[in-house]
Enzyme design. Structure first.
Site, PDB file in Angstrom:
ATOM      1  N   GLY A 106      -4.562   3.016  10.406  1.00 20.21           N
ATOM      2  CA  GLY A 106      -3.892   1.895  10.207  1.00 20.21           C
ATOM      3  C   GLY A 106      -2.365   1.823  10.744  1.00 20.21           C
ATOM      4  O   GLY A 106      -2.023   2.940  11.051  1.00 20.21           O
ATOM      5  N   PRO A 123       1.660   2.058  10.364  1.00 22.64           N
ATOM      6  CA  PRO A 123       2.599   3.112   9.428  1.00 22.64           C
ATOM      7  C   PRO A 123       2.797   2.362   8.032  1.00 22.64           C
ATOM      8  O   PRO A 123       3.128   0.972   8.095  1.00 22.64           O
ATOM      9  CB  PRO A 123       3.959   2.983  10.238  1.00 22.64           C
ATOM     10  N   GLY A 124       2.944   3.111   7.283  1.00 27.62           N
ATOM     11  CA  GLY A 124       3.255   2.614   5.837  1.00 27.62           C
ATOM     12  C   GLY A 124       2.350   1.569   4.986  1.00 27.62           C
ATOM     13  O   GLY A 124       2.735   0.899   4.229  1.00 27.62           O
ATOM     14  N   GLU A 171      19.582 -24.054  13.856  1.00 34.18           N
ATOM     15  CA  GLU A 171      18.304 -23.837  12.804  1.00 34.18           C
ATOM     16  C   GLU A 171      17.787 -24.975  12.480  1.00 34.18           C
ATOM     17  O   GLU A 171      16.524 -24.778  12.039  1.00 34.18           O
ATOM     18  CB  GLU A 171      19.342 -22.954  12.145  1.00 34.18           C
ATOM     19  N   ASP A 226      13.971 -16.288  20.441  1.00 30.62           N
ATOM     20  CA  ASP A 226      13.104 -17.468  20.379  1.00 30.62           C
ATOM     21  C   ASP A 226      12.471 -17.303  21.638  1.00 30.62           C
ATOM     22  O   ASP A 226      11.369 -17.699  21.661  1.00 30.62           O
ATOM     23  CB  ASP A 226      13.866 -18.681  20.039  1.00 30.62           C
TER      24      ASP A 226
HETATM   25  P1  ADP Z   1       1.329   5.856   5.947  1.00 30.18           P
HETATM   26  O1  ADP Z   1       0.769   7.217   5.370  1.00 30.18           O
HETATM   27  O2  ADP Z   1       0.058   4.893   5.760  1.00 30.18           O
HETATM   28  O3  ADP Z   1       2.271   5.616   6.766  1.00 30.18           O
HETATM   29  P2  ADP Z   1       2.272   6.200   2.809  1.00 30.18           P
HETATM   30  O4  ADP Z   1       0.911   6.509   2.111  1.00 30.18           O
HETATM   31  O5  ADP Z   1       3.110   7.174   3.304  1.00 30.18           O
HETATM   32  O6  ADP Z   1       2.205   5.311   4.439  1.00 30.18           O
HETATM   33  O7  ADP Z   1       3.151   4.890   2.282  1.00 30.18           O
HETATM   34  C1  ADP Z   1       4.604   5.203   2.295  1.00 30.18           C
HETATM   35  C2  ADP Z   1       4.938   4.481   0.834  1.00 30.18           C
HETATM   36  O8  ADP Z   1       4.867   3.124   0.832  1.00 30.18           O
HETATM   37  C3  ADP Z   1       4.316   5.144  -0.496  1.00 30.18           C
HETATM   38  O9  ADP Z   1       5.130   6.125  -0.880  1.00 30.18           O
HETATM   39  C4  ADP Z   1       4.282   3.461  -1.400  1.00 30.18           C
HETATM   40  O10 ADP Z   1       5.296   3.968  -2.226  1.00 30.18           O
HETATM   41  C5  ADP Z   1       4.199   2.745  -0.428  1.00 30.18           C
HETATM   42  N1  ADP Z   1       2.867   2.020  -0.198  1.00 30.18           N
HETATM   43  C6  ADP Z   1       2.291   1.806   0.919  1.00 30.18           C
HETATM   44  N2  ADP Z   1       1.053   1.065   0.718  1.00 30.18           N
HETATM   45  C7  ADP Z   1       0.961   1.089  -0.611  1.00 30.18           C
HETATM   46  C8  ADP Z   1       0.076   0.578  -1.463  1.00 30.18           C
HETATM   47  N3  ADP Z   1      -1.278   0.089  -1.004  1.00 30.18           N
HETATM   48  N4  ADP Z   1       0.150   0.234  -2.794  1.00 30.18           N
HETATM   49  C9  ADP Z   1       1.319   0.740  -3.305  1.00 30.18           C
HETATM   50  N5  ADP Z   1       2.513   1.351  -2.470  1.00 30.18           N
HETATM   51  C10 ADP Z   1       1.988   1.659  -1.210  1.00 30.18           C
HETATM   52 ZN    ZN Z   2      16.529 -19.820  17.093  1.00 27.80          ZN
END
Ligand code: ADP
Ligand code: ZN
Length: 608
Positions: A205, A207-208, A427, A503
């Site tokens: 998936g 990042p983050g 805008e 845009d």
């Molecule tokens: P990845 O490994 O997918 O890059 P992480 O697991 O390191 O992402 O997530 C980074 C941060 O984002 C976590 O520490 C958390 O605070 C937040 N986060 C991401 N996804 C979730 C989720 N589904 N529920 C709660 N917090 C999340």
């Molecule tokens: Zn614009």
């Protein structure tokens, strides 16, 4: 957890002591006269001094004579002159004198030292540098002479009691992983039937999205140790180091089984091997070692390997075949309900006040990842503190979304009156075109406060719910909305500005995708002309068609954008009065909400 290592006295310490002794020895062995400031004098002066019996001590060297006078602290030197009876005269004057012996040390010792000393310094320096390097690389053994031999390093990490309930949304992923938790709790249930657990699970998936969190939660739920390492940590300076780390990691894991091994960014080592001679040997060896280790342990040893990646397509097929990472769990960006849940999970950690509408916030933050949502909550808390409040209110959250999307408000940007007018019309143009097309989502908010991202203003559109399908007409309307800003400038001022750069980029991207990927042109029917390379990282594409077709695509893209631009201009010309009215309000207030916008829009049409 940090590396556990017996305290060791640095080698440089011993080298230092040896060096000091040698230096001291040298100094003591040196004749007294050589240590002081020496004044050069004429030979005649020296002869006179002998005659006057002033000489105290004389040392005759190969190329000079060094002497001191009685009652004086100074040391003199003079050149050698043919002087056969010098010795006799010196003896008569009562001076103490001697001829210099080759060296103060024995020739053998000094010869040995001249070889050893540089060597010792060299080694000491090497040791020191390696130590420095090791510190920089976070305590890993890098350049030391014990290379290849792995220090007893612990990869176990604390999961700090992370549970599935801490990971919001991602229900499919959790369901998938729950089976593994169940297996770790009661392996016998599975072995009885003859089922084997997958050895490796690949979390895929953007990042983050919570991949690391999910892996930790699996360990937390099962109450087993969690070994964690990042793929990039394996890639070392020396060939063989990464492989040795893999061995080390699995050795420890097997000792602690049942347990979870988590390899983050596995694409760093698991990229497709392309058979190039110039390939990265180190990475390949590491990957081979990983494959060997995964094959090596028996089924049901209780070591479950979780790995995360955002480039699943680039992984080596050998890694994804059954028996290795044979299960793939998608961890996608959260949908509307997911975003709301994530916001709520993170909001538990902060103090809130009044009625907070998480649903509205989640709607505004469309496309945000879990990490970004966590960041939005934190930004809101920071804003509350900045404004001297002790709890977060709805306004903080709304503002922090804008901060995450567009950057902080830029207080000191001063736009000229005319520029501000242009931005207001630009805008309003976007918003009006969007509102006038029945299929476009209503506007949430328009602002013309400059942001640190460089945006001079923006229109925040909000989808009512999540949209998984877009019709051809909807995409066309989106393109028209993107061109709406520029169209307003043309209609009102008859001039165009640089403000539409973003845009233009977005409109072009959409138009191109319609033709090359969505099969929305008559001419090319359902033929794929572009493939997406990196689904989870920006989604850049590469063309898969002939040069002739490319030319045709370009022509079509221009045609399509032009058509929508034309449409937007027409909409604005037909609603010129409302455009002026709305732009004026925006210019004066700098921000108007979607509701205010619709009110002005409706009140005009009621009268007519
Ligand atoms: P990845 O490994 O997918 O890059 P992480 O697991 O390191 O992402 O997530 C980074 C941060 O984002 C976590 O520490 C958390 O605070 C937040 N986060 C991401 N996804 C979730 C989720 N589904 N529920 C709660 N917090 C999340
Ligand atoms: Zn614009």
């Amino acid at each position: 957890m940090k590396e556990v290592k017996p305290p060791k006295r640095p080698l440089a310490y011993y080298y230092g002591i040896v060096l000091l002794i040698i230096i001291l020895f040298n100094i003591i062995g040196t004749p007294l006269m050589m240590r002081e400031q020496v004044t050069e004098v004429r030979y005649s002066t020296f002869m006179k001094a002998i005659e006057n019996q002033k000489i105290d001590e004389v040392q005759i060297e190969d190329n000079r004579i060094v002497f001191t006078e009685k009652d004086k602290n100074k040391v003199y030197e003079t050149g050698i002159v043919e002087d056969p009876d010098l010795t006799q005269r010196l003896y008569d004057s009562g001076a103490r004198f001697s001829k210099e012996i080759e060296n103060t040390m024995s020739p053998l010792l000094s010869g040995l030292l001249s070889i050893l000393l540089p060597l010792v310094i060299f080694i000491a320096l090497g040791q020191y540098m390696s130590r420095k390097l090791t510190q920089q690389m976070g305590g890993k053994n890098a350049l030391s002479f014990g290379m290849g031999k792995s220090n007893a390093k612990l990869y176990v990490q604390s999961t700090k009691g992370i549970r599935f309930s801490d990971v919001a949304g991602e229900d499919e992923a959790k369901e998938n992983l729950a089976e593994i938790v169940d297996y770790l709790h009661d392996p016998d249930k599975y072995t009885e039937v003859g089922a084997t657990m997958p050895r490796g699970v690949l979390l895929v998936g953007p990042p983050g999205t919570g991949k690391t969190m999910l892996a930790k939660a699996v360990a937390g739920e099962s109450g087993v140790p969690f070994f964690s390492i990042s793929g990039s940590e394996f890639v070392e300076m020396f060939v063989g180091m990464g492989a040795s780390k893999v061995r080390d990691l699995f050795k420890q894991a097997k000792e602690k089984a049942p347990c979870i091994v988590f390899i983050d960014e596995i694409d760093a080592i698991g990229k497709k091997r392309n058979g190039n001679i110039s390939g990265n040997d180190e990475r390949e060896q590491t990957l081979n070692q990983l494959l060997t280790e995964m094959d090596g342990f028996d089924d049901n040893t209780g070591v479950i390997i979780l790995a995360a990646t955002n480039q699943p397509d680039s992984l080596d097929p050998a890694l994804t075949r059954p028996g290795r990472f044979d299960r793939r769990v998608p961890v996608e960006l959260p949908d509307l309900a997911g975003r709301e849940a994530i916001l709520k999970v993170h909001a538990k950690k902060i103090k809130m006040e009044g009625k907070i509408d998480f649903h509205a916030i989640a709607r505004m933050a469309s496309g945000a990842s879990g990490a970004e949502l966590a960041n939005i909550i934190n930004e809101a808390a920071l804003r509350a503190v900045r404004n001297g409040r002790n709890a977060v209110i709805q306004e903080d959250l709304e503002e922090s979304i804008e901060v995450v999307i567009a950057g902080y408000q830029k207080k000191n940007t001063v736009l000229s009156e005319h520029e501000k007018q242009v931005v207001a019309y630009h805008e309003t143009g976007h918003a009006l075109v969007a509102a006038m097309q029945s299929h476009s989502a209503p506007v949430q908010k328009i602002t013309i406060i400059p942001r640190t991202s460089g945006a001079l203003g923006y229109t925040m559109q909000v989808d009512q719910g999540d949209k998984y399908l877009l019709s051809k007409e909807e995409i066309e309307n989106k393109i028209a909305t993107f061109t709406g800003g520029r169209a307003a400038e043309e209609v009102v001022f008859g001039e165009i500005t640089t403000g539409a750069a973003n845009d233009i980029e977005q409109a072009t991207k959409l138009a191109r995708a319609m033709i090359t990927r969505y099969g929305m042109s008559d001419q090319f029917d359902m033929v794929a002309l572009e493939t997406v390379n990196n689904q989870y990282l920006g989604g850049d594409t590469s063309l898969v068609c002939s040069a002739d077709t490319q030319k045709e695509i370009d022509r079509r893209v221009v045609e399509l954008v032009k058509q929508q631009h034309e449409k937007a201009r027409k909409i604005l010309e037909e609603n010129r009065e409302k455009l002026d009215q709305l732009a004026k309000v925006l210019y004066e207030n700098e921000t108007i909400t979607g509701d205010e916008f619709m009110e002005i829009l409706d009140e005009g049409s009621d009268g007519e």
